[in-house]
Motif scaffolding. Structure first.
Motif, mmCIF file in Angstrom:
data_model
loop_
_atom_site.group_PDB
_atom_site.id
_atom_site.type_symbol
_atom_site.label_atom_id
_atom_site.label_comp_id
_atom_site.label_asym_id
_atom_site.label_seq_id
_atom_site.Cartn_x
_atom_site.Cartn_y
_atom_site.Cartn_z
ATOM 1 N N ALA A 153 0.818 -1.281 0.153
ATOM 2 C CA ALA A 153 0.029 0.087 0.179
ATOM 3 C C ALA A 153 0.726 1.332 -0.199
ATOM 4 C CB ALA A 153 -0.810 0.085 1.171
ATOM 5 N N LEU A 154 1.651 1.213 -1.109
ATOM 6 C CA LEU A 154 2.725 2.566 -0.891
ATOM 7 C C LEU A 154 1.674 3.679 -1.553
ATOM 8 C CD1 LEU A 154 5.448 3.882 -1.054
ATOM 9 C CD2 LEU A 154 5.946 3.072 -3.159
ATOM 10 N N SER A 155 1.632 4.781 -0.726
ATOM 11 C CA SER A 155 0.809 5.887 -1.081
ATOM 12 C C SER A 155 1.150 6.714 -2.171
ATOM 13 C CB SER A 155 0.762 6.638 0.270
ATOM 14 O OG SER A 155 1.697 7.528 0.596
ATOM 15 N N ALA A 156 0.229 7.570 -2.562
ATOM 16 C CA ALA A 156 0.820 8.604 -3.658
ATOM 17 C C ALA A 156 1.526 9.666 -2.695
ATOM 18 C CB ALA A 156 -0.584 9.276 -4.209
ATOM 19 N N THR A 157 2.301 10.556 -3.397
ATOM 20 C CA THR A 157 3.312 11.586 -2.709
ATOM 21 C C THR A 157 2.315 12.749 -2.263
ATOM 22 O OG1 THR A 157 4.922 11.016 -4.339
ATOM 23 C CG2 THR A 157 5.121 13.088 -3.117
ATOM 24 N N SER A 158 2.447 13.192 -1.195
ATOM 25 C CA SER A 158 1.882 14.266 -0.546
ATOM 26 C C SER A 158 3.057 15.416 -0.182
ATOM 27 C CB SER A 158 0.843 13.977 0.403
ATOM 28 O OG SER A 158 1.691 13.703 1.668
ATOM 29 N N LYS A 159 2.590 16.800 -0.189
ATOM 30 C CA LYS A 159 3.747 17.636 0.202
ATOM 31 C C LYS A 159 3.343 18.166 1.562
ATOM 32 C CE LYS A 159 6.191 21.839 -1.072
ATOM 33 N NZ LYS A 159 6.270 22.921 -2.151
ATOM 34 N N ASN A 160 4.484 18.028 2.249
ATOM 35 C CA ASN A 160 4.256 18.431 4.092
ATOM 36 C C ASN A 160 4.497 20.016 3.779
ATOM 37 O OD1 ASN A 160 4.129 15.718 4.736
ATOM 38 N ND2 ASN A 160 6.344 15.598 4.696
ATOM 39 N N SER A 161 3.868 20.605 5.427
ATOM 40 C CA SER A 161 4.032 21.952 5.188
ATOM 41 C C SER A 161 5.638 22.364 5.495
ATOM 42 C CB SER A 161 3.460 22.470 6.616
ATOM 43 O OG SER A 161 3.800 21.474 7.664
ATOM 44 N N ASN A 162 6.310 21.365 5.794
ATOM 45 C CA ASN A 162 7.667 21.758 6.042
ATOM 46 C C ASN A 162 8.510 21.845 4.621
ATOM 47 O OD1 ASN A 162 8.308 19.120 5.438
ATOM 48 N ND2 ASN A 162 9.265 18.682 7.318
ATOM 49 N N GLY A 163 7.933 21.690 3.437
ATOM 50 C CA GLY A 163 8.570 21.350 2.099
ATOM 51 C C GLY A 163 9.021 20.278 1.765
ATOM 52 N N THR A 164 8.953 19.242 2.535
ATOM 53 C CA THR A 164 9.391 17.827 2.295
ATOM 54 C C THR A 164 8.031 17.184 1.448
ATOM 55 O OG1 THR A 164 8.717 16.671 4.349
ATOM 56 C CG2 THR A 164 10.905 17.532 4.033
ATOM 57 N N PHE A 165 8.474 16.192 0.910
ATOM 58 C CA PHE A 165 7.429 15.302 0.174
ATOM 59 C C PHE A 165 7.394 13.704 0.822
ATOM 60 C CE2 PHE A 165 8.978 18.464 -2.515
ATOM 61 C CZ PHE A 165 7.739 18.854 -3.257
ATOM 62 N N GLN A 166 6.210 13.328 1.187
ATOM 63 C CA GLN A 166 5.956 12.218 2.023
ATOM 64 C C GLN A 166 5.221 10.972 1.154
ATOM 65 O OE1 GLN A 166 4.255 12.525 5.924
ATOM 66 N NE2 GLN A 166 2.738 11.191 5.427
ATOM 67 N N ARG A 167 5.506 9.945 1.488
ATOM 68 C CA ARG A 167 4.741 8.681 1.034
ATOM 69 C C ARG A 167 4.991 7.966 2.055
ATOM 70 N NH1 ARG A 167 6.040 7.127 -5.354
ATOM 71 N NH2 ARG A 167 3.859 6.146 -4.503
ATOM 72 N N THR A 168 3.871 6.807 2.176
ATOM 73 C CA THR A 168 3.894 6.208 3.372
ATOM 74 C C THR A 168 3.644 4.705 2.699
ATOM 75 O OG1 THR A 168 1.381 6.357 3.516
ATOM 76 C CG2 THR A 168 3.017 7.578 4.987
ATOM 77 N N ALA A 169 3.899 3.587 3.575
ATOM 78 C CA ALA A 169 3.649 2.217 3.374
ATOM 79 C C ALA A 169 3.403 1.512 4.218
ATOM 80 C CB ALA A 169 4.829 1.531 2.642
ATOM 81 N N THR A 170 2.716 0.301 4.296
ATOM 82 C CA THR A 170 2.433 -0.483 5.291
ATOM 83 C C THR A 170 3.280 -1.749 5.380
ATOM 84 O OG1 THR A 170 -0.061 -0.012 5.032
ATOM 85 C CG2 THR A 170 0.337 -1.961 6.650
ATOM 86 N N LEU A 171 3.753 -1.833 6.761
ATOM 87 C CA LEU A 171 4.636 -3.020 6.981
ATOM 88 C C LEU A 171 3.886 -4.264 7.599
ATOM 89 C CD1 LEU A 171 7.730 -4.041 7.080
ATOM 90 C CD2 LEU A 171 7.959 -2.987 9.272
ATOM 91 N N THR A 172 4.023 -5.210 7.246
ATOM 92 C CA THR A 172 3.498 -6.436 7.880
ATOM 93 C C THR A 172 4.592 -7.222 8.132
ATOM 94 O OG1 THR A 172 1.314 -6.080 6.547
ATOM 95 C CG2 THR A 172 1.776 -8.153 7.681
ATOM 96 N N PRO A 173 4.632 -7.800 9.434
ATOM 97 C CA PRO A 173 5.891 -8.601 9.673
ATOM 98 C C PRO A 173 5.705 -10.179 8.986
ATOM 99 C CG PRO A 173 4.653 -8.475 11.638
ATOM 100 C CD PRO A 173 3.936 -7.472 10.616
ATOM 101 N N THR A 174 6.911 -10.783 8.783
ATOM 102 C CA THR A 174 6.653 -11.964 8.304
ATOM 103 C C THR A 174 6.271 -12.973 9.496
ATOM 104 O OG1 THR A 174 8.337 -11.532 6.583
ATOM 105 C CG2 THR A 174 8.121 -13.831 7.054
ATOM 106 N N VAL A 175 5.463 -13.963 9.164
ATOM 107 C CA VAL A 175 5.264 -15.152 10.295
ATOM 108 C C VAL A 175 6.085 -16.080 10.245
ATOM 109 C CG1 VAL A 175 3.316 -16.214 11.270
ATOM 110 C CG2 VAL A 175 2.915 -14.186 10.456
ATOM 111 N N VAL A 176 6.857 -16.299 11.308
ATOM 112 C CA VAL A 176 7.764 -17.557 11.416
ATOM 113 C C VAL A 176 7.392 -18.827 12.022
ATOM 114 C CG1 VAL A 176 9.623 -16.288 10.291
ATOM 115 C CG2 VAL A 176 9.207 -16.478 13.003
#
Length: 176
Positions: A153-176
Protein backbone atom coordinates in the motif's frame (compact mmCIF):
# COMPACT_ATOMS: atom_id res chain seq x y z
CA UNK A 1 30.03 51.42 -46.98
CA UNK A 2 28.77 50.56 -43.50
CA UNK A 3 30.26 47.38 -42.02
CA UNK A 4 27.99 45.27 -39.86
CA UNK A 5 29.86 44.28 -36.68
CA UNK A 6 30.40 40.64 -35.75
CA UNK A 7 27.96 39.48 -33.06
CA UNK A 8 26.87 36.38 -31.19
CA UNK A 9 23.74 35.39 -33.10
CA UNK A 10 22.74 32.73 -30.60
CA UNK A 11 23.70 30.59 -27.64
CA UNK A 12 21.66 27.42 -27.19
CA UNK A 13 21.59 24.37 -24.95
CA UNK A 14 21.54 20.88 -26.46
CA UNK A 15 18.55 19.92 -24.31
CA UNK A 16 15.56 21.51 -22.64
CA UNK A 17 14.57 21.42 -19.02
CA UNK A 18 16.62 21.55 -15.85
CA UNK A 19 20.32 20.81 -16.26
CA UNK A 20 21.52 18.11 -13.85
CA UNK A 21 24.72 17.01 -15.57
CA UNK A 22 27.11 18.12 -18.32
CA UNK A 23 25.64 19.12 -21.66
CA UNK A 24 26.59 20.74 -24.93
CA UNK A 25 26.18 24.49 -25.48
CA UNK A 26 26.17 25.77 -29.08
CA UNK A 27 27.35 29.22 -30.15
CA UNK A 28 26.46 30.78 -33.51
CA UNK A 29 28.32 33.91 -34.65
CA UNK A 30 27.12 36.38 -37.29
CA UNK A 31 30.33 35.84 -39.28
CA UNK A 32 33.49 33.78 -38.99
CA UNK A 33 35.77 34.57 -36.07
CA UNK A 34 39.51 34.08 -36.07
CA UNK A 35 39.94 34.02 -32.30
CA UNK A 36 36.75 33.00 -30.47
CA UNK A 37 37.84 31.20 -27.25
CA UNK A 38 36.65 30.11 -23.80
CA UNK A 39 38.13 33.33 -22.39
CA UNK A 40 35.47 35.26 -24.37
CA UNK A 41 32.60 33.57 -22.53
CA UNK A 42 31.34 34.53 -19.05
CA UNK A 43 29.80 31.69 -17.03
CA UNK A 44 28.03 31.59 -13.67
CA UNK A 45 26.71 28.47 -11.96
CA UNK A 46 29.16 26.07 -13.56
CA UNK A 47 32.13 25.70 -15.86
CA UNK A 48 32.55 25.67 -19.61
CA UNK A 49 35.21 23.45 -21.20
CA UNK A 50 36.20 21.85 -24.47
CA UNK A 51 35.34 24.67 -26.88
CA UNK A 52 35.39 23.28 -30.42
CA UNK A 53 34.45 24.55 -33.82
CA UNK A 54 35.45 27.19 -36.30
CA UNK A 55 34.00 29.90 -38.47
CA UNK A 56 30.52 30.71 -37.23
CA UNK A 57 29.68 27.53 -35.29
CA UNK A 58 31.17 26.45 -31.97
CA UNK A 59 30.23 24.11 -29.15
CA UNK A 60 31.45 23.64 -25.60
CA UNK A 61 30.62 21.46 -22.61
CA UNK A 62 28.81 23.11 -19.69
CA UNK A 63 29.02 21.39 -16.30
CA UNK A 64 26.83 22.81 -13.53
CA UNK A 65 28.42 23.36 -10.11
CA UNK A 66 27.91 20.27 -7.94
CA UNK A 67 25.50 20.59 -5.03
CA UNK A 68 23.71 23.69 -6.32
CA UNK A 69 20.35 24.62 -7.76
CA UNK A 70 19.11 27.83 -9.31
CA UNK A 71 20.05 29.59 -12.54
CA UNK A 72 23.28 29.44 -14.51
CA UNK A 73 24.17 31.98 -17.19
CA UNK A 74 26.45 31.75 -20.19
CA UNK A 75 27.15 34.90 -22.14
CA UNK A 76 29.48 36.87 -24.37
CA UNK A 77 30.22 40.56 -23.84
CA UNK A 78 31.30 43.07 -26.48
CA UNK A 79 34.93 43.37 -27.53
CA UNK A 80 35.88 39.76 -26.85
CA UNK A 81 36.61 38.24 -30.28
CA UNK A 82 37.22 39.41 -33.85
CA UNK A 83 36.44 38.64 -37.47
CA UNK A 84 39.09 38.20 -40.19
CA UNK A 85 39.31 41.99 -40.65
CA UNK A 86 40.06 42.47 -36.94
CA UNK A 87 36.66 43.97 -36.07
CA UNK A 88 35.75 43.15 -32.47
CA UNK A 89 32.34 41.70 -31.66
CA UNK A 90 29.65 44.20 -30.71
CA UNK A 91 27.28 42.12 -28.59
CA UNK A 92 24.86 44.36 -26.79
CA UNK A 93 22.13 43.66 -24.33
CA UNK A 94 19.94 41.57 -26.63
CA UNK A 95 18.99 38.00 -25.78
CA UNK A 96 21.25 36.48 -28.45
CA UNK A 97 24.40 36.76 -26.38
CA UNK A 98 23.17 35.28 -23.06
CA UNK A 99 21.69 31.91 -22.16
CA UNK A 100 20.02 31.21 -18.81
CA UNK A 101 19.71 27.62 -17.64
CA UNK A 102 17.83 26.15 -14.69
CA UNK A 103 20.27 23.88 -12.85
CA UNK A 104 19.80 21.32 -10.07
CA UNK A 105 22.68 19.15 -8.92
CA UNK A 106 21.52 18.87 -5.31
CA UNK A 107 21.19 15.18 -4.53
CA UNK A 108 17.77 14.29 -3.13
CA UNK A 109 17.53 12.67 0.30
CA UNK A 110 15.03 10.40 2.00
CA UNK A 111 14.40 9.94 5.72
CA UNK A 112 12.53 6.85 6.91
CA UNK A 113 10.51 6.88 10.12
CA UNK A 114 7.89 4.78 11.85
CA UNK A 115 9.97 1.62 12.06
CA UNK A 116 8.84 -0.27 15.15
CA UNK A 117 11.36 -1.95 17.43
CA UNK A 118 9.22 -5.08 17.81
CA UNK A 119 6.25 -6.51 15.97
CA UNK A 120 4.23 -9.69 16.31
CA UNK A 121 1.95 -11.65 13.99
CA UNK A 122 -1.10 -9.60 13.06
CA UNK A 123 0.60 -6.25 13.70
CA UNK A 124 1.11 -3.63 11.00
CA UNK A 125 3.03 -0.37 11.02
CA UNK A 126 2.86 2.69 8.81
CA UNK A 127 6.34 3.51 7.53
CA UNK A 128 6.92 7.09 6.41
CA UNK A 129 9.34 8.20 3.69
CA UNK A 130 10.16 11.94 3.69
CA UNK A 131 11.91 13.15 0.51
CA UNK A 132 13.78 16.43 0.08
CA UNK A 133 12.45 16.60 -3.50
CA UNK A 134 9.32 15.23 -5.11
CA UNK A 135 10.07 11.63 -6.13
CA UNK A 136 7.24 11.76 -8.65
CA UNK A 137 6.28 8.41 -10.07
CA UNK A 138 9.90 7.17 -10.06
CA UNK A 139 9.74 5.84 -6.48
CA UNK A 140 7.94 2.48 -6.50
CA UNK A 141 7.50 -0.34 -3.99
CA UNK A 142 10.26 -2.41 -5.63
CA UNK A 143 12.73 0.38 -4.71
CA UNK A 144 12.27 -0.49 -1.03
CA UNK A 145 14.17 -3.38 0.54
CA UNK A 146 12.75 -4.77 3.77
CA UNK A 147 13.69 -7.73 5.93
CA UNK A 148 11.45 -9.44 8.46
CA UNK A 149 8.33 -8.24 6.74
CA UNK A 150 6.68 -7.01 3.58
CA UNK A 151 5.68 -3.55 2.52
CA UNK A 152 2.40 -2.84 0.77
CA UNK A 153 0.00 0.00 0.00
CA UNK A 154 2.62 2.58 -1.04
CA UNK A 155 0.76 5.89 -1.02
CA UNK A 156 0.82 8.68 -3.53
CA UNK A 157 3.17 11.58 -2.83
CA UNK A 158 1.92 14.44 -0.69
CA UNK A 159 3.71 17.66 0.17
CA UNK A 160 4.25 18.44 3.85
CA UNK A 161 4.04 21.92 5.36
CA UNK A 162 7.84 21.83 5.95
CA UNK A 163 8.51 21.52 2.20
CA UNK A 164 9.34 17.82 2.16
CA UNK A 165 7.43 15.24 0.17
CA UNK A 166 5.94 12.23 1.92
CA UNK A 167 4.92 8.72 0.99
CA UNK A 168 3.82 5.96 3.32
CA UNK A 169 3.67 2.18 3.15
CA UNK A 170 2.27 -0.53 5.41
CA UNK A 171 4.77 -2.94 6.99
CA UNK A 172 3.45 -6.40 7.85
CA UNK A 173 5.84 -8.72 9.72
CA UNK A 174 6.73 -12.11 8.31
CA UNK A 175 5.14 -14.89 10.36
CA UNK A 176 7.70 -17.59 11.27
Amino acid sequence: MVMKPITTEGIASSSSGTVTTSETINFTLSEASTDFSLADIAVTGGTLTNLQGSGTNYSATFTPTAGTSGTATIGVLSGKFADAAGNLNQDGTDNNNTLSLAIDTVLPTVAISGLPTTMKAGDTAIIRFDFSEDPGTGFVASDIVSSGGTLSALSATSKNSNGTFQRTATLTPTVV
